[in-house]
Motif scaffolding. Structure first.
Motif, PDB file in Angstrom:
ATOM      1  N   UNK A  30      16.306 -15.613 -33.159  1.00  0.00           N
ATOM      2  CA  UNK A  30      16.237 -16.974 -33.670  1.00  0.00           C
ATOM      3  C   UNK A  30      16.950 -17.920 -32.706  1.00  0.00           C
ATOM      4  N   UNK A  31      16.908 -19.198 -33.000  1.00  0.00           N
ATOM      5  CA  UNK A  31      17.417 -20.241 -32.111  1.00  0.00           C
ATOM      6  C   UNK A  31      18.830 -19.923 -31.617  1.00  0.00           C
ATOM      7  N   UNK A  32      18.986 -19.882 -30.269  1.00  0.00           N
ATOM      8  CA  UNK A  32      20.265 -19.493 -29.707  1.00  0.00           C
ATOM      9  C   UNK A  32      20.423 -19.974 -28.279  1.00  0.00           C
ATOM     10  N   UNK A  33      21.002 -19.148 -27.386  1.00  0.00           N
ATOM     11  CA  UNK A  33      21.362 -19.624 -26.046  1.00  0.00           C
ATOM     12  C   UNK A  33      20.169 -19.985 -25.172  1.00  0.00           C
ATOM     13  N   UNK A  34      19.050 -19.278 -25.296  1.00  0.00           N
ATOM     14  CA  UNK A  34      17.894 -19.627 -24.483  1.00  0.00           C
ATOM     15  C   UNK A  34      17.312 -20.975 -24.910  1.00  0.00           C
ATOM     16  N   UNK A 238      12.115 -26.104 -38.757  1.00  0.00           N
ATOM     17  CA  UNK A 238      11.352 -26.500 -37.580  1.00  0.00           C
ATOM     18  C   UNK A 238      12.005 -25.945 -36.314  1.00  0.00           C
ATOM     19  N   UNK A 239      12.649 -24.782 -36.429  1.00  0.00           N
ATOM     20  CA  UNK A 239      13.359 -24.216 -35.287  1.00  0.00           C
ATOM     21  C   UNK A 239      12.371 -23.576 -34.297  1.00  0.00           C
ATOM     22  N   UNK A 240      12.717 -23.636 -33.021  1.00  0.00           N
ATOM     23  CA  UNK A 240      12.038 -22.862 -31.990  1.00  0.00           C
ATOM     24  C   UNK A 240      12.765 -21.525 -31.856  1.00  0.00           C
ATOM     25  N   UNK A 241      12.016 -20.415 -31.781  1.00  0.00           N
ATOM     26  CA  UNK A 241      12.684 -19.127 -31.665  1.00  0.00           C
ATOM     27  C   UNK A 241      12.965 -18.784 -30.202  1.00  0.00           C
ATOM     28  N   UNK A 242      13.813 -17.772 -29.998  1.00  0.00           N
ATOM     29  CA  UNK A 242      14.270 -17.421 -28.657  1.00  0.00           C
ATOM     30  C   UNK A 242      13.184 -16.851 -27.736  1.00  0.00           C
ATOM     31  N   UNK A 243      12.257 -16.004 -28.224  1.00  0.00           N
ATOM     32  CA  UNK A 243      11.221 -15.528 -27.300  1.00  0.00           C
ATOM     33  C   UNK A 243      10.382 -16.652 -26.704  1.00  0.00           C
ATOM     34  N   UNK A 244      10.055 -17.642 -27.514  1.00  0.00           N
ATOM     35  CA  UNK A 244       9.276 -18.764 -26.971  1.00  0.00           C
ATOM     36  C   UNK A 244      10.137 -19.646 -26.066  1.00  0.00           C
ATOM     37  N   UNK A 245      11.409 -19.772 -26.380  1.00  0.00           N
ATOM     38  CA  UNK A 245      12.298 -20.493 -25.466  1.00  0.00           C
ATOM     39  C   UNK A 245      12.399 -19.761 -24.134  1.00  0.00           C
ATOM     40  N   UNK A 247      10.083 -17.862 -22.790  1.00  0.00           N
ATOM     41  CA  UNK A 247       8.823 -18.102 -22.096  1.00  0.00           C
ATOM     42  C   UNK A 247       8.806 -19.510 -21.501  1.00  0.00           C
ATOM     43  N   UNK A 248       9.278 -20.486 -22.258  1.00  0.00           N
ATOM     44  CA  UNK A 248       9.335 -21.853 -21.754  1.00  0.00           C
ATOM     45  C   UNK A 248      10.224 -21.981 -20.530  1.00  0.00           C
ATOM     46  N   UNK A 249      11.379 -21.335 -20.557  1.00  0.00           N
ATOM     47  CA  UNK A 249      12.288 -21.374 -19.411  1.00  0.00           C
ATOM     48  C   UNK A 249      11.638 -20.756 -18.176  1.00  0.00           C
ATOM     49  N   UNK A 250      10.940 -19.646 -18.376  1.00  0.00           N
ATOM     50  CA  UNK A 250      10.291 -18.984 -17.250  1.00  0.00           C
ATOM     51  C   UNK A 250       9.205 -19.874 -16.640  1.00  0.00           C
ATOM     52  N   UNK A 251       8.426 -20.514 -17.497  1.00  0.00           N
ATOM     53  CA  UNK A 251       7.313 -21.337 -17.020  1.00  0.00           C
ATOM     54  C   UNK A 251       7.789 -22.687 -16.483  1.00  0.00           C
TER      55      UNK A 251
END
Length: 375
Positions: A30-34, A238-245, A247-251
């Motif tokens: 869930x929403x965290x450091x990433x 409306x939180x963004x989860x860590x796996x998608x964060x 992926x966003x950081x990588x892209x």
């Protein structure tokens, strides 16, 4: 159907896969450091003090409008030619979307003069879209907002890192900017969004409302920064989860190069279609093309019948296209009345294939087919 040239393409690089797998291996989902790092880097790219990650572009619009004070009965000026999310977000706040016509075929964005004519005593905000990746006339929008004391919340869903006429990033000079990370967008993670702002109070409100208006979130409690929480308002998940964060950081590191490739493909389309009878390319200005970030590439044909015939014949050749309805064409917005310029653009345009992974081959196939069909 298997397309020879699909409308767009999503390439997930091995580094993207590894970034997401690392998140799963760490075990914090869930929403965290990433998410926090994605917010920091996105704010830096856009040039704002605050970026707040959320679960979608629609969530970004909803929370930004709520944080800007939009409530029951408030009118918000919204383009008639845009995706429905903005108007729906106004309604979700209890407000009334007032649909504004387009400038015209050469600029499908919101017409500031038509917007000015629709201001009433109940108008509280303007929600301009940067349609297809091209910044609208933000100077005129802000002037209108200043004249009437209105908030400006930009719908930047299709225009990540685009620049306005003054060279500023969209989403950096208004009350808030709202971005989407949906799969078709230039920075895609599947689902996700971001609110950008320099307004510390607005950012704090969005952060609160995205997670049930809690005074602390799970990551805070996990690190021992809080033992419990209070609830301050009616909030949302409306939180963004860590796996998608992740992926966003990588892209994100490849985003500007991807945008350069989209711009090059757009320029190739423009050159190949120059002088073709029966085809009008909107935003026909080199400076606009350089500032835009090219969510899609649209052409306007002679009329609705021609547009539909061209789309059908392109599909028969394996080339996928789409088009975007004016909101007045939907049953849920029909009572707004006609917006003739927006409706004409909607009826005449089609979006041709565009992706950062496409190049000269796809342009040649699409343009060659279009020339044969219109011959």
């Amino acid at each position: 159907m298997s397309w020879t040239v699909p409308l767009t393409d999503v390439v997930v690089a091995e580094e993207d896969v590894e970034a997401v797998l690392a998140c799963y291996r760490d075990g914090w989902l869930t929403m965290g450091p990433r998410t926090q790092e994605l917010e920091r880097r996105f704010a830096e790219l856009v040039g704002v003090q605050h970026a707040v990650a959320v679960s979608s572009g629609t969530a970004a619009l909803h929370l930004a409008l709520l944080a800007a004070g939009i409530g029951p009965g408030d009118e918000v000026l919204v383009p008639a030619l845009t995706f429905v999310a903005g108007a729906a977000a106004v309604r979700a706040c209890g407000g009334v979307p007032v649909l504004v016509d387009s400038v015209g075929p050469h600029d499908p964005n919101l017409d500031p003069q038509d917007a000015a004519a629709r201001v009433t005593a109940r108008t509280r905000a303007i929600l301009p879209t940067h349609f297809m990746g091209y910044a609208c006339d933000l100077a005129a929008v802000r002037a209108l907002a200043d004249e009437h004391g209105l908030r400006v919340v930009e719908d930047c869903a299709q225009a990540v890192l685009a620049r306005d006429a003054d060279g500023a990033r969209v989403g950096s000079r208004s009350d808030a900017g709202c971005f989407s990370f949906f799969s078709k967008k230039q920075l895609c993670v599947g689902e996700g969004g971001m609110v950008t702002t320099d307004d510390e109070a607005l950012a704090a409100k969005v952060r609160s409302l995205r997670s049930h208006a809690m005074t602390s979130v799970t990551w805070d409690r996990h690190r021992g920064h809080a033992e419990s929480y209070d609830i301050l308002d009616v909030g949302f998940n409306y939180r963004l989860d860590e796996p998608r964060a992740a992926l966003g950081l990588s892209r994100l590191g490849r985003l500007e190069a991807d945008l350069d490739r989209r711009r090059a493909m757009t320029q190739a389309y423009r050159q190949a279609l120059a002088g073709l009878d029966g085809v009008l390319v909107p935003w026909d200005d080199d400076a606009l093309v350089e500032r835009a970030t090219h969510f899609c590439f649209a052409v306007l044909l002679e009329d609705l019948a021609t547009r539909d015939r061209v789309r059908e014949e392109l599909a028969a050749r394996g080339i996928q296209t789409t088009w975007y309805p004016a909101l007045t064409m939907f049953s849920g917005y029909a009572d707004a009345g006609s917006r003739p310029r927006a409706e004409t653009i909607a009826a005449r345009h089609t979006a041709l294939p565009l992706s950062s992974s496409f190049g000269a081959r796809e342009v040649d196939l699409v343009v060659g087919a279009l020339r044969e069909i219109l011959a």
